[in-house]
Design an enzyme around this catalytic site. Sequence first.
Site, mmCIF file in Angstrom:
data_model
loop_
_atom_site.group_PDB
_atom_site.id
_atom_site.type_symbol
_atom_site.label_atom_id
_atom_site.label_comp_id
_atom_site.label_asym_id
_atom_site.label_seq_id
_atom_site.Cartn_x
_atom_site.Cartn_y
_atom_site.Cartn_z
ATOM 1 N N LYS A 142 -37.721 112.714 49.199
ATOM 2 C CA LYS A 142 -36.560 113.625 49.555
ATOM 3 C C LYS A 142 -36.543 115.103 49.098
ATOM 4 O O LYS A 142 -35.695 115.722 48.481
ATOM 5 C CB LYS A 142 -35.146 113.268 48.790
ATOM 6 C CG LYS A 142 -34.715 111.775 49.141
ATOM 7 C CD LYS A 142 -33.607 111.285 48.441
ATOM 8 C CE LYS A 142 -34.009 110.538 47.095
ATOM 9 N NZ LYS A 142 -32.798 109.986 46.259
ATOM 10 N N HIS A 143 -37.483 115.712 49.632
ATOM 11 C CA HIS A 143 -37.944 117.251 49.672
ATOM 12 C C HIS A 143 -39.072 117.371 50.576
ATOM 13 O O HIS A 143 -39.523 116.457 51.225
ATOM 14 C CB HIS A 143 -38.496 117.430 47.996
ATOM 15 C CG HIS A 143 -39.631 116.680 47.871
ATOM 16 N ND1 HIS A 143 -39.760 115.514 46.929
ATOM 17 C CD2 HIS A 143 -40.935 116.936 48.268
ATOM 18 C CE1 HIS A 143 -40.866 115.252 46.613
ATOM 19 N NE2 HIS A 143 -41.693 115.962 47.356
#
Length: 153
Positions: free
Chosen positions: A56-57
């Site tokens: 999630k980046h």
Amino acid sequence: MIEIIVKNSKLITLPRIDDGIDGSISAAENFNHIPFAVKRVYYIYNLINQKAIRGKHAHKKLEQALFCINGACEIGLDDGTLHQEITLDTPNTGIYLGVELWHTMKNFSNNCILLVLASDVYKKDDYIRDYDEFKKYIDLRRRRRVRGGNGNQ
Ligand code: T46
């Protein structure tokens, strides 16, 4: 055969040398199988919670290569326009994860070991951990490229 459609990514297939019942060997060399010089190796394991969602980046400068060397997991790739999910379940097949790619790792089998080769040491400032910020960052880079800059300012 998986086809990668997002930007800044591609499949990596490492050679596989089989010694029959005595096992197999796969090796990765800088600038041969891996399109950068490896400065760091880390691995993700102990994935007891199969609902875990990691990643999630996106990274600004870091390049990486991901190999699921045991078990299986799913990698979500998003370049801000296109999105795709790729299952990694073969030890000698990996993904090149270039810059500016939002990524998630999920659907881990409980024996999953995800091996990551990285182009740099750990740098907290290289992470973009907010999706809206990621979109703004890549839009700005795109506009700078269109205007003729190299996007590095
Ligand atoms: C990535 C995906 C594929 C360190 O101290 N050194 C390291 O080299 C790494 C990778 C992590 N850490 C620390 C930083 C955090 O406190 O370990 C903790 C967990 O890191 P993170 O939440 O970033 O883990 P993932 O699995 O979400 O992401 C990792 C990598 O950090 C990241 O670069 O692209 O795997």
